[in-house]
Design an enzyme around this catalytic site. Sequence first.
Site, mmCIF file in Angstrom:
data_model
loop_
_atom_site.group_PDB
_atom_site.id
_atom_site.type_symbol
_atom_site.label_atom_id
_atom_site.label_comp_id
_atom_site.label_asym_id
_atom_site.label_seq_id
_atom_site.Cartn_x
_atom_site.Cartn_y
_atom_site.Cartn_z
ATOM 1 N N HIS A 295 46.993 48.522 45.259
ATOM 2 C CA HIS A 295 46.305 49.646 44.621
ATOM 3 C C HIS A 295 45.972 50.763 45.614
ATOM 4 O O HIS A 295 45.739 51.905 45.201
ATOM 5 C CB HIS A 295 45.006 49.177 43.974
ATOM 6 C CG HIS A 295 45.111 48.869 42.515
ATOM 7 N ND1 HIS A 295 45.720 49.723 41.614
ATOM 8 C CD2 HIS A 295 44.652 47.818 41.780
ATOM 9 C CE1 HIS A 295 45.643 49.205 40.398
ATOM 10 N NE2 HIS A 295 45.013 48.049 40.472
ATOM 11 N N GLU B 286 39.601 47.213 43.391
ATOM 12 C CA GLU B 286 40.351 47.770 44.507
ATOM 13 C C GLU B 286 39.638 48.899 45.233
ATOM 14 O O GLU B 286 40.284 49.736 45.874
ATOM 15 C CB GLU B 286 41.702 48.305 44.005
ATOM 16 C CG GLU B 286 41.628 49.548 43.111
ATOM 17 C CD GLU B 286 41.568 49.258 41.624
ATOM 18 O OE1 GLU B 286 41.867 50.161 40.820
ATOM 19 O OE2 GLU B 286 41.212 48.126 41.267
ATOM 20 N N GLU C 168 45.261 44.004 44.585
ATOM 21 C CA GLU C 168 44.217 44.953 44.971
ATOM 22 C C GLU C 168 44.623 45.737 46.214
ATOM 23 O O GLU C 168 44.308 46.927 46.330
ATOM 24 C CB GLU C 168 42.893 44.222 45.196
ATOM 25 C CG GLU C 168 42.418 43.378 44.022
ATOM 26 C CD GLU C 168 42.391 44.116 42.690
ATOM 27 O OE1 GLU C 168 42.155 45.341 42.673
ATOM 28 O OE2 GLU C 168 42.612 43.472 41.645
ATOM 29 N N ALA D 128 38.865 41.180 40.332
ATOM 30 C CA ALA D 128 38.679 41.852 41.610
ATOM 31 C C ALA D 128 38.699 43.351 41.366
ATOM 32 O O ALA D 128 39.086 43.817 40.293
ATOM 33 C CB ALA D 128 39.779 41.455 42.594
#
Length: 866
Positions: A310, A273, A307, A271
């Site tokens: 982040h 962020e 994420e 993923a």
Amino acid sequence: MHSEPSRKKIRLVDYKPPSYKTDSLSLEFHLDSKHTIVSSDFVVYPSHEQDELQDYRYLFLNGINLQLLNIKLDGNELSESDYQLTSKGLEILKKINKPTRLQIVNSIRPIENSELLGLYQSSGIFCTQNEPEGFRRITYFFDRPDVLCTYKVKIVTDAKIPYLLANGNLLEQGLAGDGKHYAIWEDPFPKPTYLFALVAGDLEKITDNYTTKSGKVKKLEIYTNIGKSHYANFAMESLKLAMEWDEDVFHREYDLDTYMIVAVDDFNMGAMENKGLNVFNSKLVLASPDTATDSIFEDILSVIAHEYFHNWTGNRITLRDWFQLTLKEGLTVFRDQLFSQDKIGAGVKRIDDVDFLRNYQFPEDAGKLSHPIQPKEFLDIDNFYTRTVYEKGAEVIRMIYTIVGREKFVQALDHYFEDFDGKAITTEEFVSVFEKNLGVDLVTFRNWYHRKGTPVLEINDTFDPKAGTYTIEWKDCNHSESALDLHYPVLYTIHKNGNSNPSNKSFESGLFHWKGKGGREQFTGLVERPVLSLLQNFSAPIHLRWSRPKEDLYYLWVHDSDPFTRWDSGLNIKIQEIERLSLDSNAHVDRNIIQSYRELLINLPGSWEGLRLLSYLLQIPGLTSVTNLQDVYKIDESFRSIQKLESSITAEWKSVLISIYLNYSERLKSNSFDRLEASSLRLFKNTILGFLFEEDEMLYKQFSESESLTEKIAALKILSHSDSPLRLQALDEFAYNWKSNPLVMDYWLSIQASSCREDTLETVRNLKKSDYFDIRNPNRVSALLGSFSRNRLRFHREDGVGYEFLVEAITELDGINSQSSSRLAKQFTDFAKLPARNQEKLRIALKPLKDSKSLSDLLYEVVQSI
């Protein structure tokens, strides 16, 4: 691709601040699969350093594989003599000594972007991935993390593509004529290029709201391919849990109006962020009990949180340069670990994290690509998105947390967010926050950022019954003259009454602060030899070399209060036994181990937390765990010994195991459990099933009748090693039922590539040619080729054909996606631990790669290190 002479490493010592900066960037995209037009508009000005020195240099903007169409300087179009294009970017051959407006127009071809970096298409969806250096594949700009600016983005494309998304807040949308429409987004928070995101496609979404502690309502949106949004409900639930937790624990409130997640099928990472617009690999968003295992649900919980976290640890405060990568990743991994501990249980989550660290990061520390969590140089930064930077980096943050305690750790981070918001900083500045605000001495501790490898501490202990003293001495075994001293926070509990009377508990707990090359600790006033539980909660990422009485390990396995220590003590007992059996093929399994399983099996805990822990205590270590501890792999001998240990336990307690399995099968038919309770019961039930590996009918019954994919996969994994005709029957049924769902079929590919059967390589060859495999998709590559490369028994065949097969696949893959090819090649970095015959076979197999002049920088850097 680059020719050999062009390869030059980037070094931390050579860092220089940017010569020019900008405060804002306007972008306009006219999206088309084959010919996307990108227009950028920004004002550049000399950095403070240039103004001070009056040394105005040419302006250089990063750019790769772009077609330049037009460039203007303060409204004036530049001629070709005013700039120079190179393979790495655009240089303006004019010295700029004042704020100057640049307008650049270029084109790109998203449909041809198989590297999946920059702007590309995934299943018809336009998507970006810019970390670390993908933005230079979109347009010419300062593609470095220490240039932060605000973004205003206009997206124009065919009106048949309904959703046009970018970072920040939506300002405007409407029709653009000629059957097109547009959307304008603005992100008011300065960010570097790697956090820019754009997504456009025919999607569907689920929506929700989250109200912050201060009463602000935030819109939450998760986008998926058509027909998949109902699989995103758990991801939405996880997001809300993460937002609430970050407010409660770290006082961090979300700052934009909307938080968006998009799930795409073709993605190099798990993923990303991007500020306000996370892009996820679909496997970490889409889940239901019949399409994802319990472990994937836990991964989704963790990665969604990672994420989101982040937003503050990575986005609002970012890194000065890529050598500081662990600044954001180590800290955020640690935060998501804390979150998962609070949600699924601290003890078992810690065991999971340590097991992963030992199996994947410790070998990295011992291999050819060993590096500190802050590397000193690289050829391609993509090669340093490693377990060292992420997971070991998190362990370094955890040690600070252990040293100062949870309350003071949070207090220091409050100062960190206040002092560095909107800035690009270094790890040194991060560590200084704790010294400045808490008065803690971290001078020696800082060396964790710079010393590579896993420290090995040798422990010697003595008990003096006359004096009533117990003394332990420790020594850093791999400490050389050039090695940096380290600070080891070591949690302990001393059981003062020894291992003879567990019901009469008398203990003392504390924290040792060990620094440097060695030292000693002493306990006084003891009547009998105590049992020391050392390195509780795995409080430092180290190896302990300690020849201690096995009776102590048995005691700690059953009686210690720390879940990690219990698990680790049992693991040590079992690994020692496997090593003993591998030296003598005629040896019998130690009866003490078999009897210990009786104790564990007849005293089942009543809580789901207890069953979850017991599952870990019962598990037999796998081949990877065992051979990782060997100086030279003894693969075949270790495999046979693991089988012998498992078979002996099963033979002794088969009726008990079957009874427990049937009991928990019945219990799970009830719908009265929540998700966590049910997953814990399934984990325990499947652990028991692992010992019943010869019960083919029972395995097939679970596979065919269960509605839970977790239970189906558990049974299919065990069957995959079998010669039973039910194996093929189950595999065929699985493919028939799930052939239209690639994410579920990834389990099918991985299970077959991980089998211990002798025909595994031939199976993998055939699967690679099948319609189920797509070499352009990173998930398929990981499921089939990645799983086979980690199959230590069948990949490391003595004839070397496993190596030849993987080298051929890597060569093919490098021309498509260099991140995938280099990731596979890292499986060869344990070269030094292979037996001599395997080393020779691997050397021959690697020769074509070593001799090639056309490898990507990513793959070249890995191959040349082997």
